[in-house]
Motif scaffolding. Structure first.
Motif, PDB file in Angstrom:
ATOM      1  N   VAL A  77     -13.508  -1.222  12.223  1.00 62.11           N
ATOM      2  CA  VAL A  77     -12.471  -0.910  11.230  1.00 62.11           C
ATOM      3  C   VAL A  77     -11.340  -0.126  11.890  1.00 62.11           C
ATOM      4  O   VAL A  77     -11.572   0.915  12.510  1.00 62.11           O
ATOM      5  CB  VAL A  77     -13.055  -0.118  10.044  1.00 62.11           C
ATOM      6  CG1 VAL A  77     -11.933   0.370   9.135  1.00 62.11           C
ATOM      7  CG2 VAL A  77     -14.039  -0.979   9.266  1.00 62.11           C
ATOM      8  N   GLU A  78     -10.127  -0.649  11.777  1.00 54.54           N
ATOM      9  CA  GLU A  78      -8.958   0.043  12.323  1.00 54.54           C
ATOM     10  C   GLU A  78      -8.535   1.185  11.399  1.00 54.54           C
ATOM     11  O   GLU A  78      -8.266   2.294  11.832  1.00 54.54           O
ATOM     12  CB  GLU A  78      -7.812  -0.935  12.510  1.00 54.54           C
ATOM     13  CG  GLU A  78      -6.583  -0.309  13.166  1.00 54.54           C
ATOM     14  CD  GLU A  78      -5.498  -1.327  13.460  1.00 54.54           C
ATOM     15  OE1 GLU A  78      -4.332  -0.916  13.556  1.00 54.54           O
ATOM     16  OE2 GLU A  78      -5.826  -2.523  13.589  1.00 54.54           O
ATOM     17  N   TYR A  79      -8.473   0.902  10.097  1.00 52.95           N
ATOM     18  CA  TYR A  79      -8.198   1.946   9.117  1.00 52.95           C
ATOM     19  C   TYR A  79      -8.564   1.443   7.733  1.00 52.95           C
ATOM     20  O   TYR A  79      -8.746   0.239   7.496  1.00 52.95           O
ATOM     21  CB  TYR A  79      -6.722   2.383   9.145  1.00 52.95           C
ATOM     22  CG  TYR A  79      -5.730   1.308   8.787  1.00 52.95           C
ATOM     23  CD1 TYR A  79      -5.441   0.993   7.457  1.00 52.95           C
ATOM     24  CD2 TYR A  79      -5.054   0.614   9.783  1.00 52.95           C
ATOM     25  CE1 TYR A  79      -4.532   0.015   7.127  1.00 52.95           C
ATOM     26  CE2 TYR A  79      -4.133  -0.380   9.467  1.00 52.95           C
ATOM     27  CZ  TYR A  79      -3.875  -0.675   8.130  1.00 52.95           C
ATOM     28  OH  TYR A  79      -2.974  -1.644   7.806  1.00 52.95           O
ATOM     29  N   ALA A  80      -8.701   2.394   6.794  1.00 55.36           N
ATOM     30  CA  ALA A  80      -8.926   2.082   5.380  1.00 55.36           C
ATOM     31  C   ALA A  80      -8.071   3.021   4.553  1.00 55.36           C
ATOM     32  O   ALA A  80      -7.825   4.170   4.955  1.00 55.36           O
ATOM     33  CB  ALA A  80     -10.400   2.244   5.022  1.00 55.36           C
ATOM     34  N   GLU A  81      -7.582   2.541   3.411  1.00 51.01           N
ATOM     35  CA  GLU A  81      -6.739   3.382   2.568  1.00 51.01           C
ATOM     36  C   GLU A  81      -6.840   2.900   1.121  1.00 51.01           C
ATOM     37  O   GLU A  81      -7.295   1.781   0.861  1.00 51.01           O
ATOM     38  CB  GLU A  81      -5.285   3.337   3.036  1.00 51.01           C
ATOM     39  CG  GLU A  81      -4.655   1.972   2.956  1.00 51.01           C
ATOM     40  CD  GLU A  81      -3.220   1.961   3.479  1.00 51.01           C
ATOM     41  OE1 GLU A  81      -2.455   1.093   3.012  1.00 51.01           O
ATOM     42  OE2 GLU A  81      -2.874   2.796   4.336  1.00 51.01           O
ATOM     43  N   PRO A  82      -6.427   3.731   0.168  1.00 49.75           N
ATOM     44  CA  PRO A  82      -6.473   3.310  -1.236  1.00 49.75           C
ATOM     45  C   PRO A  82      -5.617   2.075  -1.481  1.00 49.75           C
ATOM     46  O   PRO A  82      -4.544   1.918  -0.882  1.00 49.75           O
ATOM     47  CB  PRO A  82      -5.920   4.524  -1.994  1.00 49.75           C
ATOM     48  CG  PRO A  82      -6.132   5.676  -1.078  1.00 49.75           C
ATOM     49  CD  PRO A  82      -5.967   5.131   0.301  1.00 49.75           C
ATOM     50  N   ASN A  83      -6.078   1.210  -2.343  1.00 48.96           N
ATOM     51  CA  ASN A  83      -5.308   0.031  -2.753  1.00 48.96           C
ATOM     52  C   ASN A  83      -4.431   0.437  -3.930  1.00 48.96           C
ATOM     53  O   ASN A  83      -4.763   0.238  -5.100  1.00 48.96           O
ATOM     54  CB  ASN A  83      -6.266  -1.103  -3.149  1.00 48.96           C
ATOM     55  CG  ASN A  83      -5.521  -2.380  -3.499  1.00 48.96           C
ATOM     56  OD1 ASN A  83      -4.449  -2.654  -2.957  1.00 48.96           O
ATOM     57  ND2 ASN A  83      -6.088  -3.155  -4.408  1.00 48.96           N
ATOM     58  N   TYR A  84      -3.294   1.070  -3.605  1.00 48.52           N
ATOM     59  CA  TYR A  84      -2.430   1.661  -4.630  1.00 48.52           C
ATOM     60  C   TYR A  84      -1.859   0.601  -5.579  1.00 48.52           C
ATOM     61  O   TYR A  84      -1.579  -0.533  -5.183  1.00 48.52           O
ATOM     62  CB  TYR A  84      -1.277   2.423  -3.985  1.00 48.52           C
ATOM     63  CG  TYR A  84      -1.694   3.691  -3.296  1.00 48.52           C
ATOM     64  CD1 TYR A  84      -2.217   4.767  -4.012  1.00 48.52           C
ATOM     65  CD2 TYR A  84      -1.560   3.824  -1.905  1.00 48.52           C
ATOM     66  CE1 TYR A  84      -2.594   5.936  -3.379  1.00 48.52           C
ATOM     67  CE2 TYR A  84      -1.941   4.994  -1.263  1.00 48.52           C
ATOM     68  CZ  TYR A  84      -2.457   6.044  -2.006  1.00 48.52           C
ATOM     69  OH  TYR A  84      -2.833   7.204  -1.373  1.00 48.52           O
ATOM     70  N   LEU A  85      -1.676   1.034  -6.820  1.00 47.26           N
ATOM     71  CA  LEU A  85      -1.026   0.195  -7.832  1.00 47.26           C
ATOM     72  C   LEU A  85       0.444   0.600  -7.919  1.00 47.26           C
ATOM     73  O   LEU A  85       0.755   1.759  -8.193  1.00 47.26           O
ATOM     74  CB  LEU A  85      -1.717   0.369  -9.188  1.00 47.26           C
ATOM     75  CG  LEU A  85      -3.191  -0.055  -9.245  1.00 47.26           C
ATOM     76  CD1 LEU A  85      -3.769   0.269 -10.613  1.00 47.26           C
ATOM     77  CD2 LEU A  85      -3.335  -1.534  -8.935  1.00 47.26           C
ATOM     78  N   PHE A  86       1.331  -0.326  -7.645  1.00 45.54           N
ATOM     79  CA  PHE A  86       2.757  -0.035  -7.672  1.00 45.54           C
ATOM     80  C   PHE A  86       3.340  -0.372  -9.047  1.00 45.54           C
ATOM     81  O   PHE A  86       2.766  -1.124  -9.823  1.00 45.54           O
ATOM     82  CB  PHE A  86       3.485  -0.837  -6.588  1.00 45.54           C
ATOM     83  CG  PHE A  86       3.278  -0.284  -5.215  1.00 45.54           C
ATOM     84  CD1 PHE A  86       4.311   0.345  -4.555  1.00 45.54           C
ATOM     85  CD2 PHE A  86       2.044  -0.367  -4.587  1.00 45.54           C
ATOM     86  CE1 PHE A  86       4.140   0.870  -3.285  1.00 45.54           C
ATOM     87  CE2 PHE A  86       1.857   0.148  -3.317  1.00 45.54           C
ATOM     88  CZ  PHE A  86       2.905   0.776  -2.665  1.00 45.54           C
ATOM     89  N   LYS A  87       4.506   0.214  -9.313  1.00 48.49           N
ATOM     90  CA  LYS A  87       5.161  -0.030 -10.597  1.00 48.49           C
ATOM     91  C   LYS A  87       6.666  -0.129 -10.387  1.00 48.49           C
ATOM     92  O   LYS A  87       7.186   0.204  -9.322  1.00 48.49           O
ATOM     93  CB  LYS A  87       4.838   1.097 -11.578  1.00 48.49           C
ATOM     94  CG  LYS A  87       5.259   2.463 -11.051  1.00 48.49           C
ATOM     95  CD  LYS A  87       4.823   3.576 -11.960  1.00 48.49           C
ATOM     96  CE  LYS A  87       5.625   3.504 -13.231  1.00 48.49           C
ATOM     97  NZ  LYS A  87       5.272   4.599 -14.137  1.00 48.49           N
ATOM     98  N   LYS A  88       7.351  -0.579 -11.398  1.00 53.63           N
ATOM     99  CA  LYS A  88       8.798  -0.707 -11.321  1.00 53.63           C
ATOM    100  C   LYS A  88       9.440   0.666 -11.183  1.00 53.63           C
ATOM    101  O   LYS A  88       9.059   1.617 -11.847  1.00 53.63           O
ATOM    102  CB  LYS A  88       9.343  -1.395 -12.573  1.00 53.63           C
ATOM    103  CG  LYS A  88       8.867  -2.841 -12.728  1.00 53.63           C
ATOM    104  CD  LYS A  88       9.393  -3.424 -14.027  1.00 53.63           C
ATOM    105  CE  LYS A  88       8.898  -4.854 -14.205  1.00 53.63           C
ATOM    106  NZ  LYS A  88       9.339  -5.437 -15.484  1.00 53.63           N
ATOM    107  N   MET A  89      10.450   0.744 -10.301  1.00 59.77           N
ATOM    108  CA  MET A  89      11.158   2.006 -10.084  1.00 59.77           C
ATOM    109  C   MET A  89      12.352   2.060 -11.023  1.00 59.77           C
ATOM    110  O   MET A  89      13.482   1.758 -10.647  1.00 59.77           O
ATOM    111  CB  MET A  89      11.607   2.102  -8.628  1.00 59.77           C
ATOM    112  CG  MET A  89      10.455   2.085  -7.637  1.00 59.77           C
ATOM    113  SD  MET A  89       9.421   3.555  -7.745  1.00 59.77           S
ATOM    114  CE  MET A  89      10.491   4.748  -7.011  1.00 59.77           C
ATOM    115  N   GLU A  90      12.103   2.415 -12.262  1.00 57.89           N
ATOM    116  CA  GLU A  90      13.168   2.443 -13.255  1.00 57.89           C
ATOM    117  C   GLU A  90      13.733   3.846 -13.406  1.00 57.89           C
ATOM    118  O   GLU A  90      13.069   4.841 -13.110  1.00 57.89           O
ATOM    119  CB  GLU A  90      12.624   1.939 -14.589  1.00 57.89           C
ATOM    120  CG  GLU A  90      12.159   0.478 -14.496  1.00 57.89           C
ATOM    121  CD  GLU A  90      11.472   0.025 -15.757  1.00 57.89           C
ATOM    122  OE1 GLU A  90      11.773  -1.073 -16.217  1.00 57.89           O
ATOM    123  OE2 GLU A  90      10.638   0.778 -16.279  1.00 57.89           O
ATOM    124  N   SER A  91      14.939   3.953 -13.873  1.00 58.61           N
ATOM    125  CA  SER A  91      15.615   5.230 -14.037  1.00 58.61           C
ATOM    126  C   SER A  91      15.514   5.708 -15.473  1.00 58.61           C
ATOM    127  O   SER A  91      15.358   4.910 -16.403  1.00 58.61           O
ATOM    128  CB  SER A  91      17.088   5.089 -13.649  1.00 58.61           C
ATOM    129  OG  SER A  91      17.203   4.710 -12.296  1.00 58.61           O
TER     130      SER A  91
END
Length: 627
Positions: A77-91
Motif C-alpha cells: 500500500v502506497e497510501y490510504a485516505e478518507p473517501n471524501y464526499l464533495f459538494k457544490k461550492m456555492e456562495s
C-alpha cells in the motif's frame, strides 16, 4: 487600529447601492463527510501498479482512522485516505458578498463546507461598541458590557466596533448585506472608548470581563506605543486562562524608520496582525516589526455600520478581525484544540508573502481559511533536554505518526531534519548551540500537517573559565580580578569561605574577605555561573606586602665604625648618608644588626632602614652623629 479609521469614516458607502446577488445558499453547520477509504497500491500480485485505486468500506465497529492506519502498514500500500464526499461550492445569498473581496483571498467558501462557526464560540470585541439592532448582527450578541458607564447589556453603536463585528460574524444567507468570516459565532461587545480614546484601566477591566464571561477569543483593534505593565499582566492572565488574543499591529507604517512597537499587539502571547490589500501587498500604513505574527486583508473592507448601513474601512483594525474570524472557524471545527494549537494552525496554513519564512511585514504570511480547515494538528514529539555541550537532539516520535519528518530549528535557522518511516525514536546531529538558545522540534507528515513545536531552551552545562586574580597582599581585605561576566566569585582558604561577590558585565570583580591573611597563605578562587556551573580553582598565595618597622639604632658618634641596633629578623639594614648607602648588613634571627660604616663627622645625619625578603622597605630612622 482605531485612530486611522476615524479619519476615513466620512467616505463610507451605503449598502443600498451595492449589486444584488442571490445564488443558492450554503448550509450553516457541516463537517467533512466520507464514504469509506480509498487505497493506492504499489503493486498487486507482485506486479507494479501505476494508477490502481480501490475503495474500501469501513467495517462495522471500526473507525476510518484505524482502517487507514492498518492499510498503510501493508507493504503493497502506497497510501490510504478518507473517501471524501464533495459538494457544490456555492456562495451565500447576501447581495454584498461579491463586493467583499477578502472572502476569495481567505477561501472562506471552501472553509464553510466544514463549518461556518459554532454558536458555542464566543468572540469578545474590545472596542467602541456594536449596533446590536443591525440586521446582520441581530441575535449574535451575548454579555455586552460598557466599561465607561459600568453597565451590562447596553453598549454604544460604535462605527468602528460595528464594522469589526460584521467582519467577524456578519450573518450569512439572510439576504441582506454581506457575510462575516465566521457567521455563526457569538459576539461579546465590550465598550472601552469615551470619545476618540480608551484608557488603560478600562481596557484591563474589559479583558477581565471577557475572561469572567467565558470568551474564547479577544479581538483588540486598538493600540498605543506606550508600554503598560498592568495591561501586559491582564493580557497574560487571559492567555493563561486559555483565551486566544488577537490585536492590530498599528497604522503608522508610512512613518518609515519611526515605526515603533504597538501594544497590546507587541506583547508576548498576542497575535499581532498586519494588513494586506487585494493584491496581497502591504498597504503603506500597515506597521512592520519583528513582532508582527500574521497578515490579513485590511484594505477597503466592506462590512456593517450602525443604523443598518454598510461601508468600507481600511486599516490593521480590519485585518485583525479577519484573523479572529478564521481562528473561530478552526476552533469551531475542532473544539478539542487548545489556543496554542489554533495559533499555530493559523501560522502553518498562512500563504507566505514577501521574504521566505517569517518576516517583519507579513509575519508568517497572509491568513488562509481554506487551508487552515483542511490541515490537521499532529501530536507533539517528546524531546530530550539538550545542553550547550550536545551535538545530538533525541526524542520519541508520536505513536500515531508513521511517515514524514522531524524538523529541528531555531528562530534564525534550520538545524536538522530527520526522515521518519515507522521509527519510534529519532536522533539528529546539530552544531553546538549557545546556552539559552531556544530549539524548536515538530513533526510534519507527508501532507504538510504539523504538530505544535516543542520548545527546549539549551541548558548551560559549560563551566566558566577559571578567574584571574590580581596579587593579594597580607595588608588588604580586597581580592580583585576578572571572571566570566555575571558569575559569582568565591574566595576560600581551605574549606572556609572568606568572601563572595558578583563579576560585573565586563567581568571585573572585587571580593571583600573577612580579614587580612598572613603572607604565604594559599587562597582558592572559583567562579560559578547562573546555571550552577563552577570553574576550576585559581590558587593565589598571599604575598608579603607589609613593610618592616623602622629600625631602632644605638648612639652613633665620630668614633663609631659599627652601627648597631634592632630591626626585623633577617631583614637587610642599610645606612645612607647624603643619599648614598655607606653600609649594609643582614639582621640576625634575633633581630639585631651590626653595620660597618666609615667614621662620620659630628652633626652628620644618617638614615637607617630595613628591607625584608619581599623587598618591602621600612621607614628610615634618622640618627645624628655625636661628638
Amino acid at each position: 487600529m482605531y485612530k486611522l479609521i476615524g479619519a476615513i469614516l466620512p467616505v463610507l458607502l451605503l449598502f443600498m447601492i451595492l449589486p444584488n446577488y442571490q445564488p443558492d445558499a450554503v448550509s450553516a453547520e457541516e463537517t467533512p463527510q466520507s464514504d469509506g477509504v480509498i487505497v493506492k497500491y504499489k503493486e498487486m500480485n507482485g506486479e507494479p501498479i501505476n494508477d490502481l485505486i480501490e475503495k474500501v468500506e469501513v467495517p462495522k465497529g471500526e473507525t476510518t482512522d484505524n482502517l487507514i492506519e492498518e492499510l498503510e502498514e501493508q507493504k503493497n500500500v502506497e497510501y490510504a485516505e478518507p473517501n471524501y464526499l464533495f459538494k457544490k461550492m456555492e456562495s451565500p445569498n447576501d447581495p454584498a458578498y461579491i463586493d467583499q473581496w477578502h472572502h476569495k483571498k481567505l477561501g472562506t467558501n471552501a472553509a464553510w463546507t466544514k463549518t461556518m462557526g459554532s454558536k458555542e464560540m464566543i468572540v469578545a470585541i474590545i472596542d467602541d461598541g456594536i449596533d446590536r439592532g443591525h440586521g446582520d448582527l441581530k441575535g449574535k450578541i451575548v454579555n455586552a458590557y460598557d466599561t465607561i458607564r459600568n453597565r451590562k447589556n447596553i453598549v454604544p453603536a460604535g462605527e468602528h466596533g460595528t464594522h469589526i463585528a460584521g467582519i467577524i460574524a456578519g450573518s450569512a444567507n439572510n439576504g441582506i448585506g454581506g457575510a462575516g468570516v465566521a457567521p455563526n459565532v457569538k459576539l461579546m461587545p465590550i465598550n472601552v472608548f469615551d470619545g476618540e480614546y480608551a484608557d488603560t484601566a478600562d481596557i484591563i477591566d474589559a479583558i477581565h470581563y471577557a475572561v469572567q464571561n467565558k470568551a474564547n477569543i479577544i479581538n483588540m483593534s486598538l493600540g498605543d506605543t506606550s508600554y503598560s505593565e498592568a495591561l501586559n499582566k491582564a493580557v497574560q492572565e487571559a492567555y493563561k486562562k486559555g483565551i486566544l488574543i488577537v490585536a492590530a499591529a498599528g497604522n503608522e507604517g508610512d512613518m518609515g524608520k519611526n515605526v515603533q512597537r504597538v501594544y497590546p499587539a507587541a506583547f508576548s502571547n498576542v497575535i499581532s496582525v498586519a494588513a494586506t490589500d487585494n493584491r496581497d501587498k502591504r498597504p503603506s500604513y500597515s506597521n512592520y516589526h519583528s513582532t508582527v505574527d500574521i497578515a490579513a486583508p485590511g484594505d477597503d473592507i466592506l462590512s456593517t455600520l450602525p443604523n443598518g448601513k454598510y461601508g468600507w474601512m481600511s486599516g490593521t483594525s480590519m485585518a485583525t478581525p479577519m484573523v479572529t474570524g478564521v481562528a473561530a472557524l478552526i476552533w469551531s471545527n475542532e473544539p478539542k484544540l487548545n489556543k496554542t494549537e489554533v495559533e499555530y494552525r493559523l501560522y502553518d496554513s498562512a500563504i507566505d508573502l514577501g521574504t521566505k519564512g517569517k518576516d517583519i511585514y507579513y509575519g508568517n504570511g497572509r491568513v488562509n481559511a481554506k487551508k487552515a480547515l483542511e490541515m490537521k494538528t499532529l501530536t507533539k514529539p517528546a524531546v530530550t533536554a539538550i545542553s550547550d555541550k550536545d551535538t545530538k537532539v533525541t526524542g520519541k516520535v508520536p505513536a500515531d505518526f508513521k511517515t514524514g519528518t522531524v524538523s529541528i530549528y531555531t528562530d534564525k535557522k534550520q538545524l536538522a531534519e530527520v526522515k521518519i518511516n515507522g521509527e519510534k525514536t529519532f536522533t539528529a546531529t546539530i552544531a553546538k548551540q549557545t546556552a539559552g538558545t531556544t530549539i524548536f522540534t515538530r513533526v510534519i507528515d507527508k501532507s504538510g500537517n504539523k504538530s505544535v513545536p516543542v520548545s527546549c531552551k539549551v541548558q548551560d552545562k559549560t563551566a566558566p573559565a577559571k578567574p584571574s586574580v590580581n596579587t593579594v597582599g597580607d595588608n588588604t581585605v580586597k581580592v580583585t580580578g576578572k571572571a566570566e561576566a555575571s558569575t559569582n566569585v568565591t574566595i576560600k582558604t581551605g574549606s572556609t569561605v572568606l568572601g563572595k561577590a558578583n563579576a560585573n558585565s565586563a567581568g571585573k570583580f572585587t571580593v571583600t574577605i573577612s580579614k587580612k591573611q598572613k603572607a604565604g597563605k594559599v587562597l582558592f578562587a572559583t567562579a560559578t555561573d547562573k546555571a550552577g556551573n563552577t570553574s576550576s580553582i585559581t590558587k593565589v598565595t598571599v604575598v608579603d606586602k607589609t613593610a618592616p618597622s623602622k629600625p631602632s639604632v644605638n648612639t652613633v658618634n665620630t668614633k663609631t665604625t659599627i652601627v648597631t641596633g634592632k630591626a626585623e629578623a633577617n631583614s637587610t639594614v642599610s645606612i645612607k648618608q647624603s643619599g648614598k648607602v655607606i653600609g649594609s648588613a643582614a639582621a640576625t634571627t634575633k633581630a639585631t644588626f651590626s653595620v660597618r660604616i666609615p667614621k662620620q663627622k659630628a652633626g652628620k645625619n644618617l638614615y637607617i632602614y630595613a628591607k625584608d625578603k619581599a623587598k618591602n622597605v621600612s621607614e628610615a630612622r634618622k640618627v645624628t652623629v655625636k661628638k
